[in-house]
Motif scaffolding. Structure first.
Motif, PDB file in Angstrom:
ATOM      1  N   GLY A 190      -1.355  -7.204  -3.414  1.00 14.50           N
ATOM      2  CA  GLY A 190      -1.807  -6.343  -4.523  1.00 14.50           C
ATOM      3  C   GLY A 190      -3.067  -5.574  -4.166  1.00 14.50           C
ATOM      4  O   GLY A 190      -3.882  -6.020  -3.338  1.00 14.50           O
ATOM      5  N   TYR A 191      -3.249  -4.415  -4.789  1.00 12.23           N
ATOM      6  CA  TYR A 191      -4.419  -3.563  -4.555  1.00 12.23           C
ATOM      7  C   TYR A 191      -5.325  -3.564  -5.772  1.00 12.23           C
ATOM      8  O   TYR A 191      -4.843  -3.445  -6.906  1.00 12.23           O
ATOM      9  CB  TYR A 191      -3.980  -2.123  -4.311  1.00 12.23           C
ATOM     10  N   SER A 192      -6.642  -3.650  -5.538  1.00  9.38           N
ATOM     11  CA  SER A 192      -7.582  -3.539  -6.656  1.00  9.38           C
ATOM     12  C   SER A 192      -7.342  -2.213  -7.364  1.00  9.38           C
ATOM     13  O   SER A 192      -6.795  -1.272  -6.781  1.00  9.38           O
ATOM     14  CB  SER A 192      -9.031  -3.619  -6.155  1.00  9.38           C
ATOM     15  N   GLY A 213       1.910  -8.032   3.436  1.00  6.02           N
ATOM     16  CA  GLY A 213       2.801  -6.929   3.100  1.00  6.02           C
ATOM     17  C   GLY A 213       3.196  -7.056   1.635  1.00  6.02           C
ATOM     18  O   GLY A 213       2.752  -7.981   0.948  1.00  6.02           O
ATOM     19  N   TYR A 214       3.967  -6.118   1.167  1.00  6.24           N
ATOM     20  CA  TYR A 214       4.409  -6.204  -0.231  1.00  6.24           C
ATOM     21  C   TYR A 214       5.734  -5.486  -0.400  1.00  6.24           C
ATOM     22  O   TYR A 214       6.181  -4.748   0.473  1.00  6.24           O
ATOM     23  CB  TYR A 214       3.361  -5.648  -1.187  1.00  6.24           C
ATOM     24  N   GLY A 215       6.339  -5.736  -1.553  1.00  6.73           N
ATOM     25  CA  GLY A 215       7.624  -5.104  -1.840  1.00  6.73           C
ATOM     26  C   GLY A 215       7.547  -4.270  -3.101  1.00  6.73           C
ATOM     27  O   GLY A 215       6.620  -4.409  -3.898  1.00  6.73           O
ATOM     28  N   ASN A 234      10.615  -3.540   1.358  1.00 10.47           N
ATOM     29  CA  ASN A 234       9.408  -4.239   1.812  1.00 10.47           C
ATOM     30  C   ASN A 234       8.595  -3.446   2.831  1.00 10.47           C
ATOM     31  O   ASN A 234       9.144  -2.693   3.635  1.00 10.47           O
ATOM     32  CB  ASN A 234       9.784  -5.582   2.439  1.00 10.47           C
ATOM     33  N   ARG A 235       7.278  -3.678   2.767  1.00  7.64           N
ATOM     34  CA  ARG A 235       6.362  -3.114   3.743  1.00  7.64           C
ATOM     35  C   ARG A 235       5.732  -4.248   4.540  1.00  7.64           C
ATOM     36  O   ARG A 235       5.474  -5.317   3.988  1.00  7.64           O
ATOM     37  CB  ARG A 235       5.228  -2.341   3.042  1.00  7.64           C
ATOM     38  N   PRO A 236       5.426  -4.014   5.831  1.00  2.00           N
ATOM     39  CA  PRO A 236       4.698  -5.028   6.596  1.00  2.00           C
ATOM     40  C   PRO A 236       3.221  -5.039   6.172  1.00  2.00           C
ATOM     41  O   PRO A 236       2.777  -4.118   5.477  1.00  2.00           O
ATOM     42  CB  PRO A 236       4.823  -4.529   8.029  1.00  2.00           C
ATOM     43  N   ALA A 237       2.481  -6.073   6.614  1.00  2.00           N
ATOM     44  CA  ALA A 237       1.033  -6.092   6.373  1.00  2.00           C
ATOM     45  C   ALA A 237       0.420  -4.874   7.057  1.00  2.00           C
ATOM     46  O   ALA A 237       0.712  -4.600   8.222  1.00  2.00           O
ATOM     47  CB  ALA A 237       0.441  -7.372   6.957  1.00  2.00           C
ATOM     48  N   HIS A 238      -0.416  -4.140   6.335  1.00  2.00           N
ATOM     49  CA  HIS A 238      -0.985  -2.910   6.895  1.00  2.00           C
ATOM     50  C   HIS A 238      -2.350  -2.621   6.292  1.00  2.00           C
ATOM     51  O   HIS A 238      -2.704  -3.179   5.248  1.00  2.00           O
ATOM     52  CB  HIS A 238      -0.039  -1.727   6.652  1.00  2.00           C
ATOM     53  N   ILE A 239      -3.086  -1.758   6.947  1.00  2.00           N
ATOM     54  CA  ILE A 239      -4.432  -1.374   6.487  1.00  2.00           C
ATOM     55  C   ILE A 239      -4.519   0.147   6.539  1.00  2.00           C
ATOM     56  O   ILE A 239      -4.249   0.758   7.572  1.00  2.00           O
ATOM     57  CB  ILE A 239      -5.511  -2.030   7.390  1.00  2.00           C
ATOM     58  N   HIS A 240      -4.885   0.760   5.392  1.00  2.00           N
ATOM     59  CA  HIS A 240      -4.951   2.222   5.295  1.00  2.00           C
ATOM     60  C   HIS A 240      -6.304   2.753   5.740  1.00  2.00           C
ATOM     61  O   HIS A 240      -7.329   2.131   5.463  1.00  2.00           O
ATOM     62  CB  HIS A 240      -4.764   2.662   3.839  1.00  2.00           C
ATOM     63  N   TYR A 241      -6.279   3.945   6.337  1.00  2.00           N
ATOM     64  CA  TYR A 241      -7.516   4.612   6.766  1.00  2.00           C
ATOM     65  C   TYR A 241      -7.490   6.104   6.423  1.00  2.00           C
ATOM     66  O   TYR A 241      -6.470   6.772   6.634  1.00  2.00           O
ATOM     67  CB  TYR A 241      -7.655   4.564   8.300  1.00  2.00           C
TER      68      TYR A 241
HETATM   69 FE    FE Z   1      -0.393   0.090   1.275  1.00  2.00          FE
END
Ligand code: FE
Length: 313
Positions: free
Chosen positions: A164-166, A198-200, A219-226
């Motif tokens: 989850g995202y804040s 990751g999340y779905g 589903n998405r893999p674990a990732h970090i946005h920049y």
């Molecule tokens: Fe994301």
């Protein structure tokens, strides 16, 4: 006279399309008319070619109502490859302009929030309340020649252990796992955080309904946005995928690019753990970024798009 169901090329349908797109009117936007005329022509043609039944058509229309009501259009778009397709088009434009190079771009996704706290050189991204393995995320921002870029802004956002995202997840504190870090004199940035999961797509939601009907997962893999930026350099929108996730190379949103898969290293050395002030074995994630120079002001900024801002929470 031959009787046929192929009516696309009749004068009547051509006139219908012309009028439906407002092409017989002086007012309105010429660009919108052009796009709408093409869109309607393509859909009418598909209805004819695939013999779309009225039942199928109205199912589609009602689906659009539901998709909008659920706010999931921004999720279906990457799921159908649109975000990645737009990236590929930007890559192709760069190639044509002789501007290929630097760290590859990849999709932004719909979960960025403007205005995360800004730190010099280093930041702690988690609020201490989020469970999960600790992570030391760091790297260097360089120009094409490999020179360090000081004072670049590295704007990072990622999910928690639940995926989850804040801001979008009301159980998290404001700006949890979202920070902007200004690179130091060596172009370096450092962040202390927790390892994201990751999340779905929401189960039973509008996006899943389509994906399941296509035999796909969401589903998405674990990732970090920049987002990475510095005046005089092209704005970079990218993300890293952590290697070893079940979905690293099977992302429903098609964001994975080989250069952006990062091998996270688990650090078990107690001296290094203590040095960092961590409690247990942590994951060391290194991501170095190369920015391309540009004198084009527009390319120095991220493209315009409606984005969340904390004040609207
Ligand atoms: Fe994301």
């Amino acid at each position: 006279m031959t009787i046929t169901t192929n009516i696309m090329n009749t004068d009547h349908v051509k006139e219908l399309l012309h009028k439906a797109a407002g092409l017989d009117k002086e007012t309105g936007s010429a660009r919108n008319k052009q796009i709408m005329h093409r869109l309607l022509t393509d859909i009418y043609t598909m209805i004819e070619d695939l013999d779309i039944t009225p039942e199928e058509f109205w199912q589609g229309v009602n689906y659009l109502n539901e998709l909008g009501a659920n706010g999931e259009a921004v999720l279906l778009a990457p799921g159908l490859g649109f975000d990645h397709f737009l990236d590929l088009r930007e890559d192709a434009k760069d190639a044509l302009a002789g501007e290929l190079g630097g760290t590859p771009r990849t999709i932004e996704g719909p979960l960025y929030v403007e205005g995360a706290p800004l730190s010099d050189g280093e930041a702690r991204m988690d609020d201490g309340q989020s469970p999960g393995q600790e992570m030391w995320l760091h790297g260097q921002v360089l120009d094409e020649a490999g020179n360090p870029l000081a004072d670049a802004i590295v704007d990072i956002w990622h999910a928690d252990k639940k995926g989850g995202y804040s801001h979008f997840d009301p159980t998290q504190s404001e700006f949890n796992l979202r920070r902007r870090i200004k690179t130091d004199s060596e172009g370096k940035y450092r962040a202390r955080s927790i390892v994201p999961s990751g999340y779905g797509c929401p189960p039973g939601g509008s996006t899943m309904k389509v994906l399941e009907s296509l035999g796909r997962h969401g589903n998405r893999p674990a990732h970090i946005h920049y987002f990475v930026s510095k005046p005089g350099y092209k704005h970079l929108t990218t993300q890293i995928n952590l290697a070893g996730d079940e979905y690293t190379y099977d992302d429903f949103a098609f964001a994975t690019r080989d250069e952006l898969v990062v091998e996270a290293v688990e650090v078990t050395d107690s001296k290094r753990i203590t040095e960092k002030g961590f409690k247990d074995n942590y994951l060391d994630v290194e991501f170095n970024i190369s920015l391309m120079q540009t004198s084009d002001d527009e390319k120095q900024n991220k493209h315009a798009r409606a984005r969340a801002a904390a004040s609207q929470a």
